[in-house]
Design a protein around this motif. Structure first.
Motif, PDB file in Angstrom:
ATOM      1  N   ARG A  81      17.701 -14.817   9.909  1.00  0.00           N
ATOM      2  CA  ARG A  81      17.030 -15.672  11.066  1.00  0.00           C
ATOM      3  C   ARG A  81      17.928 -17.063  11.385  1.00  0.00           C
ATOM      4  O   ARG A  81      17.730 -17.518  12.490  1.00  0.00           O
ATOM      5  CB  ARG A  81      15.862 -15.693  11.816  1.00  0.00           C
ATOM      6  CG  ARG A  81      14.992 -14.745  11.968  1.00  0.00           C
ATOM      7  CD  ARG A  81      13.862 -14.668  12.438  1.00  0.00           C
ATOM      8  NE  ARG A  81      12.752 -15.194  10.330  1.00  0.00           N
ATOM      9  CZ  ARG A  81      11.639 -16.268  10.307  1.00  0.00           C
ATOM     10  NH1 ARG A  81      10.989 -15.944  11.643  1.00  0.00           N
ATOM     11  NH2 ARG A  81      11.676 -16.032   9.539  1.00  0.00           N
ATOM     12  N   PRO A 136       8.477 -10.712  15.571  1.00  0.00           N
ATOM     13  CA  PRO A 136       9.452 -10.476  14.341  1.00  0.00           C
ATOM     14  C   PRO A 136      10.190  -9.238  14.642  1.00  0.00           C
ATOM     15  O   PRO A 136      11.314  -9.137  13.724  1.00  0.00           O
ATOM     16  CB  PRO A 136       9.063 -10.863  13.076  1.00  0.00           C
ATOM     17  CG  PRO A 136       7.698 -11.109  13.636  1.00  0.00           C
ATOM     18  CD  PRO A 136       7.353 -11.055  15.338  1.00  0.00           C
ATOM     19  N   THR A 137       9.805  -7.896  15.290  1.00  0.00           N
ATOM     20  CA  THR A 137      10.699  -6.730  14.843  1.00  0.00           C
ATOM     21  C   THR A 137      10.816  -6.212  16.634  1.00  0.00           C
ATOM     22  O   THR A 137      11.500  -6.120  17.272  1.00  0.00           O
ATOM     23  CB  THR A 137       9.758  -6.006  15.191  1.00  0.00           C
ATOM     24  OG1 THR A 137       7.823  -5.584  15.984  1.00  0.00           O
ATOM     25  CG2 THR A 137       8.578  -5.609  13.722  1.00  0.00           C
ATOM     26  N   LYS A 163      14.322 -11.826  17.717  1.00  0.00           N
ATOM     27  CA  LYS A 163      13.900 -11.680  16.641  1.00  0.00           C
ATOM     28  C   LYS A 163      13.743 -13.475  16.349  1.00  0.00           C
ATOM     29  O   LYS A 163      14.806 -14.480  15.615  1.00  0.00           O
ATOM     30  CB  LYS A 163      15.130 -11.953  15.213  1.00  0.00           C
ATOM     31  CG  LYS A 163      14.409 -10.505  14.875  1.00  0.00           C
ATOM     32  CD  LYS A 163      15.536  -9.842  13.887  1.00  0.00           C
ATOM     33  CE  LYS A 163      15.388  -8.301  13.473  1.00  0.00           C
ATOM     34  NZ  LYS A 163      15.986  -7.705  14.927  1.00  0.00           N
TER      35      LYS A 163
END
Length: 461
Positions: free
Chosen positions: A149, A295-296, A300
């Motif tokens: 990220r 997050p998944t 992201k």
């Protein structure tokens, strides 16, 4: 604890009250009016005592370690000056809810009474883990940025989700929280590189805080600007479209943000979300639970959650949103602190802009300035510590002046307050040493060490 100390105190007080009332009836048996008054007074007293019946074991333990200080639950008076109304009045109301200490109280009874005081006064100390996350974010784009990220991508997209519920009308230094937030957000976005896309999403800006407007307000989530490059005139027009008014649909705001970001896949985009809120979800949503999906997802996002003058309950929920989204959380109480949080991103964006232009990338210039970050952390911590110490002192002092506790009891409770002052000082010294003992360690090594020491999911004594 084998016995509930507060229940024992409650029972003793009822017995003593009953005995006193019986004595009054005997001494005034020829005075019917007095007897009736005594019965009425007895009923009122017993009703008051029922309100004081609560389980002290349900309260958070008073910390006994530096780690416990960092992870303690903030009290309802966190950040408040209890020597000033309306907080003095509210504090006295809370102190009158607990049974009085017996004249010859035991050490355990004093501990339980102080536990209650501490549960009211405990402050929100900064978490070293959050500083580590910010250090990791600060090295975005460098070879040390192991989290994908934080590796620079072709595009950078920023969305600010702003709470526009009625509580944002609260005043801070002569301005509403909303006015301060709008001004700070505008200043920040006006400085981002031309190549970055920006967006502003608001929620709770329609209807009122009344139950009749709940459905309207909870469904009011609107992207008032973007995704597009910043345009001063157009953005200011967007800022003027809404004022604080209604409820707080945080989960719905996160859902709509995720949907809008869906076209910006993380493979080619760095996606950044700022959630700025001054309160808890009030629209029956579960924002912390929904945050787990971020997050998944394909986007992201890097999530920054900012609590603006939040109480303990809201802080707990917002921290959970940050944790579940693998993001960062910060509490701010002023426009200056809010601006500081945006400035961290401003520096990252400047580096991204250089990277986009294929300029010579200076890794040394990108390294985190550990010294100043630790200094700022220490100043923030020390301010919290002093505020908490003063709050506990005032609660004890005012309780004595109001004859809720005796002079001797004040002395005993003050000794416990002084012990906590020593512990908070010890905790800061330890945290400074842990943060400063970095040397040539990589970010992931630092993160592992700090997380192991200050992990809030591990019960602290």
């Amino acid at each position: 604890m084998k016995k509930n100390i507060m229940v024992i105190l409650f029972t003793v007080l009822l017995v003593l009250t009953g005995c006193n009332e019986d004595e009054k009836k005997v001494n005034n048996s020829n005075d019917q009016k007095t007897a009736e008054n005594s019965v009425s007074e007895k009923e009122t007293t017993e009703e008051d005592k029922k309100e004081k019946h609560f389980n002290v074991e349900d309260l958070p333990a008073v910390p006994s370690t530096p780690e416990g200080i960092v992870n303690q639950t903030p009290g309802i008076f966190a950040g408040k000056y209890v020597e000033e109304d309306p907080w003095t009045t509210k504090m006295l109301e809370k102190m009158k809810e607990v049974p009085n200490l017996p004249e010859n109280a035991t050490e355990e009874e004093y501990d339980q009474y102080f536990k209650y005081i501490y549960s009211l006064a405990a402050d929100d100390f900064p978490d070293p883990q959050e500083l580590i996350k910010k250090w990791e974010y600060a090295i975005s784009g460098t070879p040390e940025a192991t989290d994908e990220r934080f590796q620079f991508k072709e595009n950078y997209n920023i969305e600010i989700i702003l709470d526009s519920s009625g509580s944002m009308n609260n005043m801070v230094n002569g301005k509403t929280q909303m006015d301060l937030a709008k001004e700070t957000i505008n200043n920040f976005l006006s400085t981002v590189p031309d190549k970055a896309n920006v967006s502003l999403r608001v929620y709770g800006h329609k209807g009122t805080g009344s139950d009749s407007d709940k459905e309207l307000s909870c469904s009011s989530v609107e992207q008032v600007y973007g995704f597009e490059t910043y345009n001063n005139e157009k953005f200011n027009k967007a800022l003027n479209k809404f004022t604080p008014s209604g409820w707080t649909p945080i989960e719905e705001a996160l859902k709509s943000s995720k949907e809008a970001f869906s076209k910006y896949d993380a493979k080619n985009n760095t996606n950044l979300i700022y959630l700025v809120s001054d309160g808890i979800e009030t629209c029956d949503g579960e924002p912390a639970e929904f945050a787990k999906t971020l997050p998944t997802s394909n986007i992201k996002p890097i999530v920054n959650v900012i609590g603006f003058n939040v109480d303990g309950e809201a802080q707990k929920q917002l921290k959970a949103v940050a944790k579940n989204s693998d993001g960062m959380y910060t509490t701010v109480t002023s426009a200056e602190q809010l601006e500081n949080e945006f400035n961290r991103t401003k520096e990252v964006l400047e580096s991204w802009n250089q990277w986009k232009e294929d300029a010579l990338y200076d890794l040394d210039g990108k390294s985190t300035d550990v010294f100043f970050d630790i200094r700022d952390y220490s100043i923030n911590y020390d301010q919290k510590a002093r505020s908490q110490e003063n709050r506990i002192w005032k609660i004890i002092q005012i309780s004595n002046l109001e004859e809720l506790i005796t002079d001797e009891q004040e002395k005993e409770l003050t000794e416990r307050r002084e012990d906590m002052e020593d512990l908070t000082t010890e905790a800061l010294t330890k945290i400074e040493k842990d943060l400063g003992n970095i040397g040539d360690k990589k970010i992931e090594e630092i993160e592992k060490e700090i997380n192991e020491k200050y992990n809030s999911s591990v019960p602290q004594e």
